[in-house]
Design a protein around this motif. Structure first.
Motif, PDB file in Angstrom:
ATOM      1  N   TYR A 224      20.203 -28.503 -16.729  1.00 18.82           N
ATOM      2  CA  TYR A 224      20.471 -29.436 -17.834  1.00 18.82           C
ATOM      3  C   TYR A 224      19.665 -30.719 -17.679  1.00 18.82           C
ATOM      4  CZ  TYR A 224      23.844 -26.616 -20.278  1.00 18.82           C
ATOM      5  OH  TYR A 224      24.416 -25.624 -21.030  1.00 18.82           O
TER       6      TYR A 224
ATOM      7  N   LEU B  35      16.912 -32.058 -20.484  1.00 20.39           N
ATOM      8  CA  LEU B  35      16.962 -33.379 -21.125  1.00 20.39           C
ATOM      9  C   LEU B  35      15.782 -34.259 -20.713  1.00 20.39           C
ATOM     10  CD1 LEU B  35      20.811 -33.953 -21.067  1.00 20.39           C
ATOM     11  CD2 LEU B  35      19.373 -33.556 -23.072  1.00 20.39           C
ATOM     12  N   GLU B  36      14.922 -33.734 -19.848  1.00 17.79           N
ATOM     13  CA  GLU B  36      13.647 -34.435 -19.606  1.00 17.79           C
ATOM     14  C   GLU B  36      12.651 -34.154 -20.721  1.00 17.79           C
ATOM     15  OE1 GLU B  36      12.705 -33.298 -15.606  1.00 17.79           O
ATOM     16  OE2 GLU B  36      14.194 -34.701 -14.795  1.00 17.79           O
TER      17      GLU B  36
ATOM     18  N   PRO C 146      13.495 -34.417 -24.215  1.00 19.56           N
ATOM     19  CA  PRO C 146      14.485 -34.634 -25.290  1.00 19.56           C
ATOM     20  C   PRO C 146      13.933 -34.346 -26.677  1.00 19.56           C
ATOM     21  CG  PRO C 146      13.694 -36.730 -24.411  1.00 19.56           C
ATOM     22  CD  PRO C 146      13.166 -35.667 -23.497  1.00 19.56           C
TER      23      PRO C 146
ATOM     24  N   ALA D 237      14.599 -30.680 -26.634  1.00 28.17           N
ATOM     25  CA  ALA D 237      15.956 -30.216 -26.319  1.00 28.17           C
ATOM     26  C   ALA D 237      16.976 -30.672 -27.354  1.00 28.17           C
ATOM     27  CB  ALA D 237      16.374 -30.707 -24.937  1.00 28.17           C
TER      28      ALA D 237
END
Lengths: 404, 404
Positions: free
Chosen positions: A58, A62-63, A65, A68
């Motif tokens: 996760y 989220l690196e 974004p 994602a």
């Protein structure tokens, strides 16, 4: 100010005018009460969730974004389909990303297949017993079910051939490995014989394969889809729910050409696409096997629980009961002598503080009442022993109160 | 070894035997090519994703792995329904957790409502134009659509009353705030008048409210569901997609008693439940407003882009074109003079490197060809100017090549 409409009452569709909740789900609510030992749901033990790898996945998702958190494509993130295609190819089913659709749990694969394949009245051939949510889901599409004769190796090929000739089915639905609910596994020879019947007759197979990572004995057996010629006429459903974690809610379907585009359209309506965050986390998880927890402890623990349940359960159930001995998965299956009614037994079990799932919902013929599904993965061995003791008391009380 | 079946070809359901992909989704693939300026999709600018708060939310969710990674209930995590119920109550619609179902995007709310409410042939009254995925989704349930006359304030109450009397509709489907595709907003007086008609006639409303956090001018207007008596006969659909991020894929529906249980059963088949990880992250996000990004910069940026589009677009389009001036949301809507065909114009636009969505898919009467939807939120102002210049060239080339 206008008053509320005095007579408003929603006018439901015919299919949902008198809906019944899934009996298992209603039951799961009951058995989640404190103090109840549940053999009901197929609930993985959270002690074996691969938390460090999942957290890393996760964080990695989220690196990115801008990907994602953004809209994605209905067929699924390209990187995820690429990673799954490599995994399936390595497991003997040559697969490209274009053969796959990512689903919000493999349950969704059943809904999509029902929508794109089935008109009301179409026949689906199934094992007996079979996965109750498949019966419910295909049932919403209007399918009729015909149970094919099974033995300890699964469906009997000659019976399958005869049922195909008699019923002209749209689909054959099978769970070859560690079947839910029976715990049964089709042998490799049987799979080959079933594949031969399907190849000869040209009937499409839905191969539901959620449990194959949970093997406790013996060597892996190839999926039916991996037999020569079968990939082109099989929808193979797999999932992260049992191998990684159910809460991530991701599965996938590998489907024949011509079906996937229709499934993508159906999925657009259902949820547009599966969570992009979860999909990119799954990409990281699949492509970083070096971060994964060694599954040995999980498999050994589940195996010991399976052994405990197989050892303990017979003392609770009446003489003449047949109990399966699964080599993988989550469930075993008990067939009590004729005349026993596990739906009627359940309230006695709940009164003693133990839960199971009556078998009737898993049968095409729901008048069959003498079977039950027992999950063995969730509870530690001491709870299995105590739960079986409670079940034994319930059986005694039930028997004592029956008219003789 | 049996050879592959020579004649295998999947036998699809009638509904999906000849599926067409969503025209918008096919288009989104086209416009995602490098160098194309897209006014097509309703794609939030990722620069305004609230990344620190979202990262904190996922970290918090994974601090409860035994919940976040486990199976959940089909109606949605209790804590999430609790948090949303408080938010809705504060916004004028008294709501308890038991009134809510969490959906995998608010798109899923449309599918669930279609399944539980609509039989083939049932009429749904809609605005014209209306959200094309609602037409597609309710259409899969067999609904017929009747467009109700609209003016700049939304549906005309007398026309709504007449249409109800004539067609006995199952549902009225409205997007009162910053409508997709028209950008139109129903005034408070108009909402009250529409509520009065619905309360008098007892027809159920589906109020689709995805955009209300994206207001650029004026004061918030209450949802129609918040008018006295209306909550009991309204399905109110809201979402995190536009206010937080689409990739999280979570929405919710507040529905009348008696409908929710059926929707829960329908959702069991569709995906069992929405991602537990995403749901617990959403709980943390909703209950920690102090972590949120100030939305001012996002709203000011989107407002400036709206202004730029409203200012620039007229120079590209033929004399006599009517363009809406939305006070919120993502889209404006252009109605070109009679005889123009935006489906035919699109290839000219693509050749110039600019995309839009032809309006025909948003009309009940798809023979209407002189409208188009323009998204203004995704592109910076300089790209809006350049995109309009390209569109102007496309319009000129299109006009030059038409037979006069």
């Amino acid at each position: 100010m206008t008053a509320p409409h005095p007579e408003f009452s929603p006018r439901m569709s015919r299919a949902f005018a008198q809906t019944e909740d899934s009996p298992v789900r209603a039951l799961l609510d009951l058995v989640s009460r404190p103090g109840v030992i549940s053999f009901a749901g197929g609930i993985p033990d959270p002690a074996f969730f691969d938390l460090p790898a999942i957290r890393a996945a996760y964080t990695a998702a989220l690196e990115k974004p801008e990907r994602a958190l953004q809209y994605s494509s209905s067929e699924g993130e390209p990187d995820l389909r690429e990673a799954i295609a490599r995994k399936m190819t390595a497991e003997g089913v040559p697969t490209g990303p274009g053969d796959l659709i990512i689903t919000t749990g493999s349950q969704q694969g059943l809904t999509l297949l029902g929508q794109v394949m089935c008109d009301p009245g179409d026949v689906i051939l199934v094992e007996d017993p079979t996965y109750l949510a498949a019966l419910q889901t295909f049932g919403l599409a209007g399918a009729r079910f015909v149970a094919v004769e099974c033995d300890d190796d699964g469906v009997v090929p000659s019976a399958l051939r005869a049922a195909i000739a008699e019923h002209d089915p749209k689909l054959v639905y099978l769970i070859p490995s560690f079947q839910n609910p029976s715990g049964r596994t089709m042998s490799e020879d049987r799979r080959r014989a079933v594949a031969d019947v399907l190849l000869e007759t040209g009937v499409m197979l839905v191969e539901d394969d959620p449990y194959s990572a949970l093997r406790y004995d013996g060597e892996p057996i190839p999926t039916i889809a991996s037999f020569e010629g079968m990939a082109a006429q099989t929808a193979l459903l797999q999932t992260f729910s049992k191998s990684v974690a159910p809460g991530i809610r991701l599965g996938w379907a590998r489907v024949p050409a011509g079906i996937r585009d229709a499934m993508v359209v159906a999925k657009q309506a259902i949820d547009l696409h599966s969570s992009t965050v979860d999909q990119l986390a799954a990409v990281h998880y699949l492509t970083h096997p070096e971060t994964h927890m060694d599954p040995t402890e999980k498999l050994e623990t589940y195996r010991a629980r399976r052994d405990a349940m197989v050892r303990e359960l017979p003392r609770a159930l009446p003489e003449g009961t047949h109990v399966t001995h699964p080599i993988g998965g989550m469930f075993l299956w008990a067939e009590l002598p004729e005349g026993w009614d596990t739906d009627a037994l359940l309230p006695y079990a709940m009164a003693e503080g133990v839960g199971f799932v009556p078998g009737s919902s898993f049968h095409v013929d729901t008048s069959i009442r003498n079977t039950m599904r027992i999950s063995f993965v969730t509870n530690p061995e001491e709870d299995i022993v105590e739960g079986v003791t409670r079940l034994a008391r319930a059986v005694q009380r039930y028997r004592a109160e029956q008219p003789s």
